[in-house]
Design a protein around this motif. Structure first.
Motif, PDB file in Angstrom:
ATOM      1  N   GLN A   1     -11.247   0.228  -2.893  1.00  0.00           N
ATOM      2  CA  GLN A   1     -11.895  -0.615  -1.905  1.00  0.00           C
ATOM      3  C   GLN A   1     -11.202  -1.974  -1.810  1.00  0.00           C
ATOM      4  O   GLN A   1     -11.006  -2.509  -0.716  1.00  0.00           O
ATOM      5  CB  GLN A   1     -13.368  -0.806  -2.251  1.00  0.00           C
ATOM      6  N   LEU A   2     -10.807  -2.520  -2.962  1.00  0.00           N
ATOM      7  CA  LEU A   2     -10.094  -3.794  -2.960  1.00  0.00           C
ATOM      8  C   LEU A   2      -8.769  -3.679  -2.214  1.00  0.00           C
ATOM      9  O   LEU A   2      -8.390  -4.571  -1.452  1.00  0.00           O
ATOM     10  CB  LEU A   2      -9.848  -4.257  -4.401  1.00  0.00           C
ATOM     11  N   GLN A   3      -8.066  -2.570  -2.445  1.00  0.00           N
ATOM     12  CA  GLN A   3      -6.791  -2.368  -1.763  1.00  0.00           C
ATOM     13  C   GLN A   3      -6.998  -2.204  -0.260  1.00  0.00           C
ATOM     14  O   GLN A   3      -6.234  -2.757   0.546  1.00  0.00           O
ATOM     15  CB  GLN A   3      -6.084  -1.144  -2.338  1.00  0.00           C
ATOM     16  N   ARG A   4      -8.034  -1.450   0.120  1.00  0.00           N
ATOM     17  CA  ARG A   4      -8.306  -1.263   1.549  1.00  0.00           C
ATOM     18  C   ARG A   4      -8.692  -2.589   2.195  1.00  0.00           C
ATOM     19  O   ARG A   4      -8.227  -2.920   3.286  1.00  0.00           O
ATOM     20  CB  ARG A   4      -9.423  -0.245   1.745  1.00  0.00           C
ATOM     21  N   ASP A   5      -9.543  -3.370   1.513  1.00  0.00           N
ATOM     22  CA  ASP A   5      -9.938  -4.670   2.057  1.00  0.00           C
ATOM     23  C   ASP A   5      -8.725  -5.574   2.226  1.00  0.00           C
ATOM     24  O   ASP A   5      -8.599  -6.290   3.224  1.00  0.00           O
ATOM     25  CB  ASP A   5     -10.949  -5.347   1.134  1.00  0.00           C
ATOM     26  N   ALA A   6      -7.821  -5.541   1.240  1.00  0.00           N
ATOM     27  CA  ALA A   6      -6.611  -6.372   1.311  1.00  0.00           C
ATOM     28  C   ALA A   6      -5.750  -5.967   2.494  1.00  0.00           C
ATOM     29  O   ALA A   6      -5.199  -6.821   3.196  1.00  0.00           O
ATOM     30  CB  ALA A   6      -5.819  -6.266   0.011  1.00  0.00           C
ATOM     31  N   ARG A   7      -5.619  -4.652   2.716  1.00  0.00           N
ATOM     32  CA  ARG A   7      -4.832  -4.175   3.869  1.00  0.00           C
ATOM     33  C   ARG A   7      -5.467  -4.639   5.171  1.00  0.00           C
ATOM     34  O   ARG A   7      -4.775  -5.070   6.100  1.00  0.00           O
ATOM     35  CB  ARG A   7      -4.724  -2.649   3.848  1.00  0.00           C
ATOM     36  N   GLN A   8      -6.796  -4.558   5.248  1.00  0.00           N
ATOM     37  CA  GLN A   8      -7.477  -4.989   6.460  1.00  0.00           C
ATOM     38  C   GLN A   8      -7.318  -6.488   6.682  1.00  0.00           C
ATOM     39  O   GLN A   8      -7.075  -6.944   7.808  1.00  0.00           O
ATOM     40  CB  GLN A   8      -8.962  -4.617   6.388  1.00  0.00           C
ATOM     41  N   HIS A   9      -7.445  -7.269   5.608  1.00  0.00           N
ATOM     42  CA  HIS A   9      -7.285  -8.724   5.737  1.00  0.00           C
ATOM     43  C   HIS A   9      -5.857  -9.076   6.166  1.00  0.00           C
ATOM     44  O   HIS A   9      -5.646  -9.958   6.999  1.00  0.00           O
ATOM     45  CB  HIS A   9      -7.607  -9.410   4.408  1.00  0.00           C
ATOM     46  N   ALA A  10      -4.883  -8.374   5.575  1.00  0.00           N
ATOM     47  CA  ALA A  10      -3.484  -8.624   5.937  1.00  0.00           C
ATOM     48  C   ALA A  10      -3.235  -8.276   7.397  1.00  0.00           C
ATOM     49  O   ALA A  10      -2.484  -8.967   8.094  1.00  0.00           O
ATOM     50  CB  ALA A  10      -2.558  -7.816   5.027  1.00  0.00           C
ATOM     51  N   ALA A  11      -3.890  -7.200   7.870  1.00  0.00           N
ATOM     52  CA  ALA A  11      -3.738  -6.806   9.272  1.00  0.00           C
ATOM     53  C   ALA A  11      -4.351  -7.863  10.190  1.00  0.00           C
ATOM     54  O   ALA A  11      -3.800  -8.170  11.257  1.00  0.00           O
ATOM     55  CB  ALA A  11      -4.397  -5.449   9.513  1.00  0.00           C
ATOM     56  N   LEU A  12      -5.474  -8.434   9.779  1.00  0.00           N
ATOM     57  CA  LEU A  12      -6.086  -9.500  10.576  1.00  0.00           C
ATOM     58  C   LEU A  12      -5.191 -10.737  10.588  1.00  0.00           C
ATOM     59  O   LEU A  12      -5.019 -11.385  11.631  1.00  0.00           O
ATOM     60  CB  LEU A  12      -7.467  -9.849  10.017  1.00  0.00           C
ATOM     61  N   ILE A  13      -4.609 -11.075   9.448  1.00  0.00           N
ATOM     62  CA  ILE A  13      -3.688 -12.212   9.380  1.00  0.00           C
ATOM     63  C   ILE A  13      -2.507 -11.999  10.322  1.00  0.00           C
ATOM     64  O   ILE A  13      -2.017 -12.928  10.964  1.00  0.00           O
ATOM     65  CB  ILE A  13      -3.197 -12.423   7.934  1.00  0.00           C
ATOM     66  N   ASP A  14      -2.090 -10.750  10.439  1.00  0.00           N
ATOM     67  CA  ASP A  14      -0.939 -10.436  11.284  1.00  0.00           C
ATOM     68  C   ASP A  14      -1.250 -10.630  12.768  1.00  0.00           C
ATOM     69  O   ASP A  14      -0.337 -10.688  13.585  1.00  0.00           O
ATOM     70  CB  ASP A  14      -0.486  -8.997  11.026  1.00  0.00           C
ATOM     71  N   THR A  15      -2.541 -10.716  13.131  1.00  0.00           N
ATOM     72  CA  THR A  15      -2.894 -10.953  14.538  1.00  0.00           C
ATOM     73  C   THR A  15      -2.780 -12.428  14.911  1.00  0.00           C
ATOM     74  O   THR A  15      -2.855 -12.772  16.084  1.00  0.00           O
ATOM     75  CB  THR A  15      -4.338 -10.479  14.834  1.00  0.00           C
ATOM     76  N   LEU A  16      -2.622 -13.300  13.912  1.00  0.00           N
ATOM     77  CA  LEU A  16      -2.499 -14.730  14.186  1.00  0.00           C
ATOM     78  C   LEU A  16      -1.147 -15.044  14.809  1.00  0.00           C
ATOM     79  O   LEU A  16      -0.149 -14.402  14.523  1.00  0.00           O
ATOM     80  CB  LEU A  16      -2.662 -15.536  12.891  1.00  0.00           C
ATOM     81  N   THR A  17      -1.119 -16.070  15.649  1.00  0.00           N
ATOM     82  CA  THR A  17       0.150 -16.529  16.210  1.00  0.00           C
ATOM     83  C   THR A  17       0.922 -17.282  15.121  1.00  0.00           C
ATOM     84  O   THR A  17       0.340 -17.703  14.113  1.00  0.00           O
ATOM     85  CB  THR A  17      -0.091 -17.484  17.390  1.00  0.00           C
ATOM     86  N   PRO A  18       2.230 -17.485  15.301  1.00  0.00           N
ATOM     87  CA  PRO A  18       3.008 -18.245  14.310  1.00  0.00           C
ATOM     88  C   PRO A  18       2.401 -19.618  14.021  1.00  0.00           C
ATOM     89  O   PRO A  18       2.337 -20.055  12.869  1.00  0.00           O
ATOM     90  CB  PRO A  18       4.389 -18.355  14.954  1.00  0.00           C
ATOM     91  N   ARG A  19       1.923 -20.310  15.063  1.00  0.00           N
ATOM     92  CA  ARG A  19       1.322 -21.630  14.854  1.00  0.00           C
ATOM     93  C   ARG A  19       0.014 -21.513  14.075  1.00  0.00           C
ATOM     94  O   ARG A  19      -0.266 -22.315  13.172  1.00  0.00           O
ATOM     95  CB  ARG A  19       1.073 -22.327  16.198  1.00  0.00           C
ATOM     96  N   GLU A  20      -0.797 -20.504  14.411  1.00  0.00           N
ATOM     97  CA  GLU A  20      -2.050 -20.309  13.684  1.00  0.00           C
ATOM     98  C   GLU A  20      -1.783 -20.007  12.214  1.00  0.00           C
ATOM     99  O   GLU A  20      -2.515 -20.442  11.331  1.00  0.00           O
ATOM    100  CB  GLU A  20      -2.865 -19.183  14.328  1.00  0.00           C
ATOM    101  N   LYS A  21      -0.711 -19.283  11.937  1.00  0.00           N
ATOM    102  CA  LYS A  21      -0.358 -18.984  10.550  1.00  0.00           C
ATOM    103  C   LYS A  21       0.050 -20.264   9.814  1.00  0.00           C
ATOM    104  O   LYS A  21      -0.264 -20.441   8.640  1.00  0.00           O
ATOM    105  CB  LYS A  21       0.778 -17.958  10.495  1.00  0.00           C
ATOM    106  N   GLN A  22       0.739 -21.158  10.522  1.00  0.00           N
ATOM    107  CA  GLN A  22       1.115 -22.422   9.896  1.00  0.00           C
ATOM    108  C   GLN A  22      -0.127 -23.256   9.585  1.00  0.00           C
ATOM    109  O   GLN A  22      -0.225 -23.873   8.516  1.00  0.00           O
ATOM    110  CB  GLN A  22       2.055 -23.196  10.818  1.00  0.00           C
TER     111      GLN A  22
END
Length: 212
Positions: free
Chosen positions: A127-148
């Protein structure tokens, strides 16, 4: 044998759907089948186990369904299945957190082996690994500026500090923060930081652009 692990078959081809259902149920798995992505999304919140999703559904693509599952934080792992050797889609699916990508016609023994390994995985760590994958996927939806901006947030910088580092106004930083929290489905700043820390812990390769 695998009574506590469910397999959800999502395929708009009735022949393929029934074939996979027969194979998987004969191996001892509980199986549910759906003729469309929409049908699966209607009950995905209560779904557990693994979803075998065809890449080309009638109402949406398998990738679109995968993104919807991430947005809803569904507790299912996704294996994309396709009759087309689309390497680009395979890479995108894995980047979004799919545990595997299988080409048709697939080896039945290989399919059952993959499902068996998922069923035997420790529930908490999985579950921790799945949650991490989901969180990483959500982070990947951010724009470059939002990531900064998010980098500045997780490093504990105030809005004015982040604004100074990026050469933008504090109000713009606040606007980005609002968008980031919406995309990350975070209900507080502390929640947002926890989401990033869980993702970074489970997937250390995840990096955000520097703010300076």
């Amino acid at each position: 044998m695998h009574k506590d692990f469910a397999v959800h078959v999502v395929d708009d081809d009735p022949g393929v759907r029934e074939s996979i259902k027969t194979l998987v149920s004969t191996a001892g798995f509980r199986v549910y089948s759906y003729s469309s992505g929409t049908a699966f999304l209607e009950r995905c919140q209560s779904a557990r186990g693994c979803a075998l999703v065809d890449l080309r559904l009638g109402d949406m693509t398998g990738i679109e369904l995968q993104k919807s599952l991430i947005a809803r934080q569904a507790s299912v792992d996704v294996i994309l299945v396709s009759a087309f050797g689309d390497i680009g889609r395979a890479v995108e699916a894995m980047r979004l957190g799919a545990v595997d990508f299988i080409e048709k016609p697939f080896d039945p023994d290989l399919m059952l082996d993959k499902l068996g390994k998922l069923a035997r995985t420790n529930d908490i760590s999985h579950q921790l690994q799945r949650d991490a994958r989901q969180h990483a996927a959500l982070i990947d939806t951010l724009t470059p500026r939002e990531k900064q901006v998010m980098r500045g947030i997780v490093e504990g910088r105030a809005n004015k500090q982040v604004a100074g580092d990026l050469g933008i106004s504090a109000r713009t930083v606040e606007t980005h923060r609002v968008h980031i929290m919406q995309k990350m489905q975070a209900d507080s700043l502390a929640h947002l930081v926890r989401l990033w820390l869980v993702s970074a812990r489970q997937q250390p390769e995840q990096e955000l652009p520097a703010v300076s």
